[in-house]
Scaffold this active site. Structure first.
Site, PDB file in Angstrom:
ATOM      1  N   CYS A  15       0.866  -1.182   0.000  1.00 35.73           N
ATOM      2  CA  CYS A  15       0.000   0.000   0.000  1.00 35.73           C
ATOM      3  C   CYS A  15       0.901   1.230   0.000  1.00 35.73           C
ATOM      4  CB  CYS A  15      -0.976  -0.012   1.180  1.00 35.73           C
ATOM      5  SG  CYS A  15      -0.201   0.038   2.810  1.00 35.73           S
TER       6      CYS A  15
ATOM      7  N   ASN B  83       2.298   1.437   4.318  1.00 33.86           N
ATOM      8  CA  ASN B  83       2.636   0.191   5.027  1.00 33.86           C
ATOM      9  C   ASN B  83       2.368   0.292   6.526  1.00 33.86           C
ATOM     10  OD1 ASN B  83       5.521  -1.929   5.705  1.00 33.86           O
ATOM     11  ND2 ASN B  83       3.477  -2.581   5.166  1.00 33.86           N
TER      12      ASN B  83
ATOM     13  N   CYS C 120      -1.372   0.758   7.424  1.00 36.19           N
ATOM     14  CA  CYS C 120      -2.798   0.401   7.567  1.00 36.19           C
ATOM     15  C   CYS C 120      -3.186  -0.823   6.740  1.00 36.19           C
ATOM     16  CB  CYS C 120      -3.687   1.585   7.175  1.00 36.19           C
ATOM     17  SG  CYS C 120      -3.489   3.036   8.235  1.00 36.19           S
ATOM     18  N   ARG C 121      -3.306  -0.650   5.417  1.00 43.03           N
ATOM     19  CA  ARG C 121      -3.890  -1.716   4.598  1.00 43.03           C
ATOM     20  C   ARG C 121      -2.967  -2.912   4.406  1.00 43.03           C
ATOM     21  NH1 ARG C 121      -5.183   2.188  -0.235  1.00 43.03           N
ATOM     22  NH2 ARG C 121      -3.269   3.063   0.681  1.00 43.03           N
ATOM     23  N   SER C 122      -1.710  -2.675   3.979  1.00 46.36           N
ATOM     24  CA  SER C 122      -0.865  -3.848   3.681  1.00 46.36           C
ATOM     25  C   SER C 122      -0.459  -4.655   4.922  1.00 46.36           C
ATOM     26  CB  SER C 122       0.344  -3.475   2.814  1.00 46.36           C
ATOM     27  OG  SER C 122       1.194  -2.559   3.438  1.00 46.36           O
TER      28      SER C 122
ATOM     29  N   ASP D 239      -8.126   3.750   1.150  1.00 42.65           N
ATOM     30  CA  ASP D 239      -7.212   4.201   2.197  1.00 42.65           C
ATOM     31  C   ASP D 239      -8.029   4.676   3.414  1.00 42.65           C
ATOM     32  OD1 ASP D 239      -5.343   5.460   3.772  1.00 42.65           O
ATOM     33  OD2 ASP D 239      -4.429   6.595   2.133  1.00 42.65           O
TER      34      ASP D 239
HETATM   35  P1  4NP Z   1      -1.809   2.798   4.157  1.00 37.67           P
HETATM   36  O1  4NP Z   1      -2.452   4.125   4.731  1.00 37.67           O
HETATM   37  O2  4NP Z   1      -1.295   3.129   2.769  1.00 37.67           O
HETATM   38  O3  4NP Z   1      -2.967   1.847   4.114  1.00 37.67           O
HETATM   39  O4  4NP Z   1      -0.739   2.363   5.122  1.00 37.67           O
HETATM   40  C1  4NP Z   1      -1.756   5.331   4.825  1.00 37.67           C
HETATM   41  C2  4NP Z   1      -0.877   5.529   5.848  1.00 37.67           C
HETATM   42  C3  4NP Z   1      -0.215   6.738   5.985  1.00 37.67           C
HETATM   43  C4  4NP Z   1      -0.446   7.741   5.070  1.00 37.67           C
HETATM   44  C5  4NP Z   1      -1.320   7.532   4.033  1.00 37.67           C
HETATM   45  C6  4NP Z   1      -1.973   6.330   3.906  1.00 37.67           C
HETATM   46  N1  4NP Z   1       0.211   8.974   5.208  1.00 37.67           N
HETATM   47  O5  4NP Z   1      -0.055   9.884   4.409  1.00 37.67           O
HETATM   48  O6  4NP Z   1       1.020   9.158   6.150  1.00 37.67           O
END
Ligand code: 4NP
Length: 155
Positions: A11, A14, A16-18, A125
């Site tokens: 994602c 790294n 939340c989703r992955s 997201d």
């Molecule tokens: P992820 O979510 O891609 O599912 O881990 C996010 C985590 C952090 C951010 C964006 C999306 N960020 O902008 O810090």
């Protein structure tokens, strides 16, 4: 016996989703008796070395998944050679991965939700949203994990 099939979930952050996909898929693969190499990484480096987001952990732990030992890392050049399946959470991750990957490994890169029977193939997201977003992430990831396990068992 060949080498274990390997799966990398990707994602943006790294956190939340992955990592959620890594935690869910590890549990489901173990339940199915499959020995796989399973990891996750982000296309960007905002949170390197950090544990998964507390909200992702709380939602996942409530469904029985473990996030122990997971640490944020960025996608690395060597990942494209190493992993058999490189699975993006959304279209933006997919195009970033395609841009990073050497041409001979492009076929390994897919959307994770290609393995789920859902119409919208992106895991949204959840980072800037509320609790419902984290539950939706889990719902989608559970379904795609079941589909991927069936796919690996049949191939
Ligand atoms: P992820 O979510 O891609 O599912 O881990 C996010 C985590 C952090 C951010 C964006 C999306 N960020 O902008 O810090």
């Amino acid at each position: 016996m060949g080498q274990s099939t390997s799966v990398l979930f990707v994602c943006l952050g790294n956190i939340c989703r992955s990592p959620t996909a890594e935690a869910v898929f590890k549990q489901k693969a173990a339940d199915a008796g499959l020995k796989l190499v399973i990891d996750s990484a982000g296309t960007h480096g905002y949170h390197i070395g950090k544990a998964p987001d507390k909200r992702s952990q709380a939602a996942g732990v409530a469904r029985g998944y473990s996030f122990k030992g997971l640490k944020c890392r960025r996608v690395d050049e060597s990942d494209f050679e190493k992993f058999d399946y490189i699975l993006a959470m959304d279209d933006s991750n997919l195009s970033n991965l395609r841009g990073m990957s050497p041409s001979q490994y492009q076929d390994k890169i897919k959307l994770f939700l290609d393995f789920a029977s859902v119409e919208d193939k992106e895991v949204p997201d959840p980072y800037y949203g509320g609790k419902r977003g984290f539950e939706l992430v889990l719902d989608l990831i559970e379904e795609a994990s079941d589909g991927l396990i069936t796919h690996i068992q049949q191939s």
